[in-house]
Design a protein around this motif. Structure first.
Motif, PDB file in Angstrom:
ATOM      1  N   UNK A 102      32.761  61.724 -17.485  1.00 41.34           N
ATOM      2  CA  UNK A 102      32.121  62.950 -17.961  1.00 41.34           C
ATOM      3  C   UNK A 102      32.038  63.987 -16.846  1.00 41.34           C
ATOM      4  N   UNK A 103      32.355  65.229 -17.187  1.00 44.12           N
ATOM      5  CA  UNK A 103      32.214  66.366 -16.277  1.00 44.12           C
ATOM      6  C   UNK A 103      31.097  67.238 -16.833  1.00 44.12           C
ATOM      7  N   UNK A 104      29.987  67.335 -16.116  1.00 44.09           N
ATOM      8  CA  UNK A 104      28.829  68.092 -16.568  1.00 44.09           C
ATOM      9  C   UNK A 104      28.686  69.338 -15.697  1.00 44.09           C
ATOM     10  N   UNK A 105      28.549  70.501 -16.360  1.00 40.83           N
ATOM     11  CA  UNK A 105      28.494  71.758 -15.613  1.00 40.83           C
ATOM     12  C   UNK A 105      27.532  72.717 -16.302  1.00 40.83           C
ATOM     13  N   UNK A 106      26.836  73.528 -15.494  1.00 37.01           N
ATOM     14  CA  UNK A 106      25.977  74.587 -16.031  1.00 37.01           C
ATOM     15  C   UNK A 106      26.037  75.784 -15.095  1.00 37.01           C
ATOM     16  N   UNK A 107      25.663  76.951 -15.636  1.00 37.27           N
ATOM     17  CA  UNK A 107      25.578  78.178 -14.840  1.00 37.27           C
ATOM     18  C   UNK A 107      24.218  78.800 -15.157  1.00 37.27           C
ATOM     19  N   UNK A 108      23.155  78.424 -14.400  1.00 44.76           N
ATOM     20  CA  UNK A 108      21.794  78.858 -14.746  1.00 44.76           C
ATOM     21  C   UNK A 108      21.566  80.344 -14.478  1.00 44.76           C
ATOM     22  N   UNK A 109      20.556  80.863 -15.169  1.00 44.08           N
ATOM     23  CA  UNK A 109      20.114  82.249 -14.994  1.00 44.08           C
ATOM     24  C   UNK A 109      18.598  82.245 -15.044  1.00 44.08           C
ATOM     25  N   UNK A 110      17.941  82.670 -13.996  1.00 40.11           N
ATOM     26  CA  UNK A 110      16.490  82.505 -13.909  1.00 40.11           C
ATOM     27  C   UNK A 110      15.702  83.381 -14.867  1.00 40.11           C
ATOM     28  N   UNK A 111      16.210  84.573 -15.162  1.00 40.46           N
ATOM     29  CA  UNK A 111      15.424  85.502 -15.956  1.00 40.46           C
ATOM     30  C   UNK A 111      15.472  85.151 -17.440  1.00 40.46           C
ATOM     31  N   UNK A 112      14.925  83.984 -17.753  1.00 37.57           N
ATOM     32  CA  UNK A 112      15.016  83.467 -19.111  1.00 37.57           C
ATOM     33  C   UNK A 112      14.299  84.333 -20.125  1.00 37.57           C
ATOM     34  N   UNK A 113      13.237  85.018 -19.730  1.00 38.21           N
ATOM     35  CA  UNK A 113      12.470  85.817 -20.679  1.00 38.21           C
ATOM     36  C   UNK A 113      13.266  86.992 -21.207  1.00 38.21           C
ATOM     37  N   UNK A 114      14.311  87.403 -20.494  1.00 37.82           N
ATOM     38  CA  UNK A 114      15.082  88.569 -20.908  1.00 37.82           C
ATOM     39  C   UNK A 114      16.358  88.193 -21.632  1.00 37.82           C
ATOM     40  N   UNK A 115      16.462  86.934 -22.072  1.00 35.19           N
ATOM     41  CA  UNK A 115      17.712  86.465 -22.630  1.00 35.19           C
ATOM     42  C   UNK A 115      17.673  86.410 -24.146  1.00 35.19           C
ATOM     43  N   UNK A 116      18.824  86.626 -24.757  1.00 35.16           N
ATOM     44  CA  UNK A 116      19.000  86.411 -26.191  1.00 35.16           C
ATOM     45  C   UNK A 116      20.287  85.645 -26.380  1.00 35.16           C
ATOM     46  N   UNK A 117      20.408  84.943 -27.485  1.00 31.34           N
ATOM     47  CA  UNK A 117      21.635  84.221 -27.770  1.00 31.34           C
ATOM     48  C   UNK A 117      22.013  84.450 -29.216  1.00 31.34           C
TER      49      UNK A 117
END
Length: 316
Positions: A210-225
């Motif tokens: 398994x290859x596990x990868x993420x690209x975090x972004x700290x400003x979670x309160x300003x995010x939408x998906x």
């Protein structure tokens, strides 16, 4: 990403991961491209150039403007004269970040040089201009996450599990000695902090697991998906609604496997391995309603050679 040379002739590639919520800052990025792709890429030739003809299938998310995101699977064929990209609209909730497992696959046709592309174990297209490659060549298979505009995007952990199919039509894991890693942002740490860092981990012993990868972004309160403000629509369990076989595949076993352990399905679901390399339409739950046969349900877009060169340059 991981780059693998299986060490033996390869005529198929398979990968699986979940539709995780990829989120974006609600800010105008101007002319910057903001997108993410988690992909399986097969390069069915022996060229070392990044412009070598290849086939890519995966999950893509992109932001345009301030608050307009797109999300869903697609596949691309790259040729020596350009290429084409096709969106995938079939399958179960293909454009919903509902954390459901999905499968991505390409299998070489029995004759000629072309490859079929499958999503959730159903054929969604075929290549048309792959290079002629003598049977027996050790083709390359990659899996990984590509991000442009990392300042504006948050990607939680995606767990990629990958296999290849040898000339004997048996699915196998790649030996660890044949796997290389490429990570072009620094590892997240107290020194290197989000948003310009990756977290990565290769789980392996003797074989790639398994290859596990993420690209975090700290400003979670300003995010939408995409569709993050409303839950995914409730659906009746496919395990409850499907019984019997479809094109020789035990459908109840297939749906249970997709929910719990999709990388084992080719070995554990009765009839699936044979269906994938012959019929190519194996998952009844992923077919659109009232379909009696396989139709082209994808939109397409031609890609110029200049566009392909620009994409390759951005990757490098």
């Amino acid at each position: 990403m991981t780059c693998s040379q299986p060490g033996e002739p390869m005529i198929g590639g398979f990968a699986t991961w979940r539709n995780v919520p990829i989120t974006f800052d609600q800010t105008d990025a101007g002319s910057a491209t903001v997108q993410a792709s988690n992909y399986l890429r097969v390069t069915p030739n022996t060229e070392s150039s990044p412009l070598a003809a290849n086939i890519e299938i995966g999950l893509y998310a992109q932001k345009t403007g301030k608050t307009t995101p797109t999300y869903g699977p697609r596949w691309t064929e790259l040729t020596t004269s350009g290429g084409r990209t096709k969106a995938i609209t079939a399958g179960v909730n293909p454009t919903k970040p509902d954390n459901r497992n999905h499968t991505y696959m390409t299998v070489r046709q029995d004759s000629g040089n072309e490859w079929d592309v499958l999503y959730d174990f159903n054929k969604v297209g075929s290549t048309t201009s792959q290079l002629k490659v003598p049977r027996g060549n050790p083709n390359r298979i990659d899996v990984g996450l590509e991000v442009t505009g990392p300042t504006y995007i948050n990607i939680p952990s995606i767990a990629d599990r990958m296999q290849f199919m040898g000339e004997n039509k048996a699915w196998k894991q790649v030996a660890t000695r044949n796997v290389a890693k490429s990570v072009t942002l620094p590892a997240c740490s107290t020194t290197y902090k989000p948003p310009s860092c990756f977290t990565t981990k290769l789980a392996d012993a003797t074989n790639f697991t398994q290859w596990t990868v993420s690209k975090p972004r700290r400003q979670a309160a300003a995010l939408t998906s995409p569709d993050a403000t409303s839950p995914a629509p409730a659906r009746r369990s496919a395990v409850d609604s499907l019984t019997g076989t479809f094109n020789g595949v035990d459908q109840q076993a297939l749906q249970s496997c997709l929910e719990n352990d999709p990388d084992s399905c080719l070995a554990s679901v009765p009839g699936l391995a044979d269906c994938v390399v012959t019929v190519r339409v194996c998952n009844a739950a992923a077919l659109p309603p009232a379909r009696s046969g396989l139709e082209d349900t994808t939109g397409s877009a031609d890609v110029s050679a200049a566009d392909i060169r620009a994409q390759a340059a951005a990757r490098l």
